[in-house]
Write a protein that holds these residues in place. Structure first.
Motif, PDB file in Angstrom:
ATOM      1  N   VAL A  28      -9.833  -2.275  -6.553  1.00  0.00           N
ATOM      2  CA  VAL A  28      -9.207  -3.588  -6.383  1.00  0.00           C
ATOM      3  C   VAL A  28      -8.439  -3.900  -7.655  1.00  0.00           C
ATOM      4  N   PHE A  29      -7.366  -4.673  -7.520  1.00  0.00           N
ATOM      5  CA  PHE A  29      -6.527  -4.999  -8.674  1.00  0.00           C
ATOM      6  C   PHE A  29      -6.706  -6.467  -9.014  1.00  0.00           C
ATOM      7  N   LEU A  30      -7.057  -6.730 -10.290  1.00  0.00           N
ATOM      8  CA  LEU A  30      -7.222  -8.104 -10.745  1.00  0.00           C
ATOM      9  C   LEU A  30      -5.851  -8.759 -10.872  1.00  0.00           C
ATOM     10  N   PHE A  31      -5.713  -9.988 -10.397  1.00  0.00           N
ATOM     11  CA  PHE A  31      -4.477 -10.779 -10.486  1.00  0.00           C
ATOM     12  C   PHE A  31      -3.270 -10.006  -9.939  1.00  0.00           C
ATOM     13  N   ASP A  32      -3.502  -9.087  -9.001  1.00  0.00           N
ATOM     14  CA  ASP A  32      -2.441  -8.245  -8.442  1.00  0.00           C
ATOM     15  C   ASP A  32      -1.681  -7.474  -9.502  1.00  0.00           C
ATOM     16  N   ASN A  33      -2.321  -7.212 -10.625  1.00  0.00           N
ATOM     17  CA  ASN A  33      -1.685  -6.467 -11.713  1.00  0.00           C
ATOM     18  C   ASN A  33      -2.030  -4.989 -11.544  1.00  0.00           C
ATOM     19  N   PRO A  34      -1.026  -4.102 -11.405  1.00  0.00           N
ATOM     20  CA  PRO A  34      -1.355  -2.681 -11.171  1.00  0.00           C
ATOM     21  C   PRO A  34      -2.060  -2.008 -12.338  1.00  0.00           C
ATOM     22  N   ASN A  35      -2.062  -2.660 -13.530  1.00  0.00           N
ATOM     23  CA  ASN A  35      -2.742  -2.043 -14.675  1.00  0.00           C
ATOM     24  C   ASN A  35      -4.207  -2.437 -14.763  1.00  0.00           C
ATOM     25  N   LEU A  36      -4.640  -3.432 -13.984  1.00  0.00           N
ATOM     26  CA  LEU A  36      -6.014  -3.917 -14.093  1.00  0.00           C
ATOM     27  C   LEU A  36      -6.816  -3.516 -12.861  1.00  0.00           C
ATOM     28  N   GLY A  37      -6.843  -2.216 -12.576  1.00  0.00           N
ATOM     29  CA  GLY A  37      -7.599  -1.748 -11.431  1.00  0.00           C
ATOM     30  C   GLY A  37      -9.072  -1.600 -11.755  1.00  0.00           C
ATOM     31  N   ILE A  38      -9.925  -2.037 -10.829  1.00  0.00           N
ATOM     32  CA  ILE A  38     -11.369  -1.857 -10.999  1.00  0.00           C
ATOM     33  C   ILE A  38     -11.877  -1.051  -9.810  1.00  0.00           C
ATOM     34  N   ASN A  39     -12.559   0.065 -10.115  1.00  0.00           N
ATOM     35  CA  ASN A  39     -13.112   0.906  -9.058  1.00  0.00           C
ATOM     36  C   ASN A  39     -14.465   0.337  -8.652  1.00  0.00           C
ATOM     37  N   LEU A  40     -14.543  -0.252  -7.461  1.00  0.00           N
ATOM     38  CA  LEU A  40     -15.775  -0.917  -7.040  1.00  0.00           C
ATOM     39  C   LEU A  40     -16.927   0.070  -6.901  1.00  0.00           C
ATOM     40  N   ALA A  41     -16.620   1.326  -6.497  1.00  0.00           N
ATOM     41  CA  ALA A  41     -17.681   2.322  -6.373  1.00  0.00           C
ATOM     42  C   ALA A  41     -18.322   2.579  -7.731  1.00  0.00           C
ATOM     43  N   ASN A  42     -17.498   2.626  -8.809  1.00  0.00           N
ATOM     44  CA  ASN A  42     -18.063   2.836 -10.145  1.00  0.00           C
ATOM     45  C   ASN A  42     -18.997   1.708 -10.525  1.00  0.00           C
ATOM     46  N   VAL A  43     -18.561   0.452 -10.262  1.00  0.00           N
ATOM     47  CA  VAL A  43     -19.384  -0.703 -10.624  1.00  0.00           C
ATOM     48  C   VAL A  43     -20.726  -0.628  -9.906  1.00  0.00           C
ATOM     49  N   PHE A  44     -20.665  -0.310  -8.620  1.00  0.00           N
ATOM     50  CA  PHE A  44     -21.880  -0.212  -7.804  1.00  0.00           C
ATOM     51  C   PHE A  44     -22.792   0.906  -8.319  1.00  0.00           C
ATOM     52  N   LEU A  45     -22.199   2.095  -8.597  1.00  0.00           N
ATOM     53  CA  LEU A  45     -23.027   3.245  -8.970  1.00  0.00           C
ATOM     54  C   LEU A  45     -23.631   3.071 -10.361  1.00  0.00           C
ATOM     55  N   VAL A  46     -22.875   2.455 -11.292  1.00  0.00           N
ATOM     56  CA  VAL A  46     -23.424   2.206 -12.623  1.00  0.00           C
ATOM     57  C   VAL A  46     -24.606   1.253 -12.532  1.00  0.00           C
ATOM     58  N   THR A  47     -24.459   0.212 -11.683  1.00  0.00           N
ATOM     59  CA  THR A  47     -25.551  -0.741 -11.515  1.00  0.00           C
ATOM     60  C   THR A  47     -26.782  -0.046 -10.945  1.00  0.00           C
ATOM     61  N   VAL A  48     -26.570   0.837  -9.971  1.00  0.00           N
ATOM     62  CA  VAL A  48     -27.701   1.548  -9.370  1.00  0.00           C
ATOM     63  C   VAL A  48     -28.380   2.443 -10.417  1.00  0.00           C
ATOM     64  N   ALA A  49     -27.566   3.156 -11.215  1.00  0.00           N
ATOM     65  CA  ALA A  49     -28.154   4.039 -12.229  1.00  0.00           C
ATOM     66  C   ALA A  49     -28.960   3.240 -13.239  1.00  0.00           C
ATOM     67  N   MET A  50     -28.406   2.093 -13.691  1.00  0.00           N
ATOM     68  CA  MET A  50     -29.131   1.259 -14.645  1.00  0.00           C
ATOM     69  C   MET A  50     -30.431   0.759 -14.042  1.00  0.00           C
ATOM     70  N   ALA A  51     -30.383   0.355 -12.758  1.00  0.00           N
ATOM     71  CA  ALA A  51     -31.580  -0.160 -12.101  1.00  0.00           C
ATOM     72  C   ALA A  51     -32.644   0.924 -12.004  1.00  0.00           C
ATOM     73  N   ILE A  52     -32.225   2.154 -11.657  1.00  0.00           N
ATOM     74  CA  ILE A  52     -33.201   3.242 -11.539  1.00  0.00           C
ATOM     75  C   ILE A  52     -33.890   3.477 -12.887  1.00  0.00           C
ATOM     76  N   VAL A  53     -33.067   3.611 -13.961  1.00  0.00           N
ATOM     77  CA  VAL A  53     -33.646   3.884 -15.274  1.00  0.00           C
ATOM     78  C   VAL A  53     -34.581   2.759 -15.689  1.00  0.00           C
ATOM     79  N   PHE A  54     -34.125   1.509 -15.506  1.00  0.00           N
ATOM     80  CA  PHE A  54     -34.920   0.375 -15.965  1.00  0.00           C
ATOM     81  C   PHE A  54     -36.248   0.292 -15.226  1.00  0.00           C
ATOM     82  N   PHE A  55     -36.215   0.378 -13.882  1.00  0.00           N
ATOM     83  CA  PHE A  55     -37.450   0.149 -13.127  1.00  0.00           C
ATOM     84  C   PHE A  55     -38.417   1.307 -13.268  1.00  0.00           C
ATOM     85  N   VAL A  56     -37.884   2.550 -13.333  1.00  0.00           N
ATOM     86  CA  VAL A  56     -38.799   3.685 -13.521  1.00  0.00           C
ATOM     87  C   VAL A  56     -39.552   3.534 -14.840  1.00  0.00           C
ATOM     88  N   LEU A  57     -38.805   3.250 -15.925  1.00  0.00           N
ATOM     89  CA  LEU A  57     -39.472   3.136 -17.221  1.00  0.00           C
ATOM     90  C   LEU A  57     -40.344   1.891 -17.285  1.00  0.00           C
TER      91      LEU A  57
END
Lengths: 71, 246
Positions: free
Chosen positions: B10-39
């Protein structure tokens, strides 16, 4: 034609990486065989040296991926 | 993967330089959650005489301590135990996420969007991780040695190495991030290719099953090794900045 470019970049990266790491590992094996008591420090040098050697082939393979992705 | 599978950007403010990959955001959150809860759940019952999960954790901390003490003095190294644990676990979990399966969602127009893969198969993520590590080495260099010694370090052992030391920081960031990305992305590409081959016919399915399993095992090995190398190189770069020269 573009696929050929990707293939050349990737294959040369593979050759360079394989030869570079082979030289490092050969020296490590020789070093450990000569002085088995130095195994720990030599293995540390292996884990630092092999990635350093591998860095440039990795950059080449990343360029190959980028070319492949932009086709 | 090429243009066949797309990234949900998705592009913030319709600016082609400010693209955010939603899959990355989701997967990073999942990885952080796994590490945090396991430990978190492994470390709830800490006893004097360790059993079960605590044994595993103590072995793991001891392993990180060995990695650190092989690169620098324990006087400086004691600050970086938790940093090493965090980095090795996060990178390891991220590398493992794409191994059992990958998921893509198909929209009504027939476009396929990748939603589950290894988050480290994105260059933006590994490079920002590497940049974070390099900036952290500078921060700890300033903190542990003081600004004067830190500045002097750029002119050691001889003054004309100064430009190379500047270049070194940038090339370290590039290679540290690109090494992880190259290995994990190559693993994912070959895995997607093998799955594509296996699902193209019954005979190919039988033929591609064994290579896929072999490649998954090898991918696990690569993932663990790259997590270890990332942690090890973090400590090596850290030791260049914080170790006192004699």
């Amino acid at each position: 034609m573009e696929f050929l470019a990707v293939a050349i970049v990737a294959s040369f990266a593979a050759i360079a990486g394989a030869f570079g790491v082979a030289i490092v590992v050969r020296s490590v094996v020789q070093g450990i065989a000569r002085q088995p008591e130095m195994r720990g420090p030599i293995q540390l040098l292996l884990f630092i040296g092999a990635p350093l050697v591998e860095a440039v082939p990795i950059l080449a393979i990343v360029i190959a991926f980028m070319l492949y992705g932009s086709l | 993967m090429g243009d066949y599978y797309r990234q949900p950007v998705v592009f913030l403010f319709d600016n082609p330089n400010l693209g955010i990959n939603l899959a990355n955001v989701f997967l990073v959150t999942v990885a952080m959650a796994i590490v945090f809860f396991v430990l978190f759940f492994m470390s709830r019952t800490i006893k004097m005489y360790p059993t079960g999960a605590q044994n595993v954790l103590e072995f793991f901390i001891q392993f990180i301590k060995n990695v650190i003490s092989s690169t620098m003095d324990w006087k400086q190294g004691k600050h970086f135990v938790i940093l090493g644990c965090t980095i090795i676990l996060y990178v390891f979990v991220s590398n493992m996420m794409g191994i059992p399966f990958e998921m893509a969602a198909k929209t009504d127009e027939g476009l396929k969007y990748v939603w589950w893969k290894s988050p480290t198969s994105e260059p933006i993520l590994t490079l920002s991780l590497a940049a974070m590590v390099i900036i952290m080495t500078h921060v700890y260099g300033l903190k542990l040695k003081g600004p004067k010694e830190y500045g002097k370090d750029y002119f050691r052992p001889v003054f004309f190495l100064f430009p190379f030391k500047i270049i070194e920081d940038f090339s370290n960031t590039l290679t540290l991030g690109m090494r992880l990305y190259g290995n994990v992305y190559a693993k994912e590409v070959l895995m997607v290719m093998l799955v594509g081959l296996g699902t193209s016919g019954v005979l190919w399915g039988i033929f591609a099953f064994a290579p896929l399993v072999v490649w998954q095992v090898f991918g696990t090995f690569i993932g663990g090794l790259q997590a270890f190398i990332f942690c090890m190189l973090t400590m090596v770069y850290m030791s260049h900045k914080v170790n006192e020269e004699h």
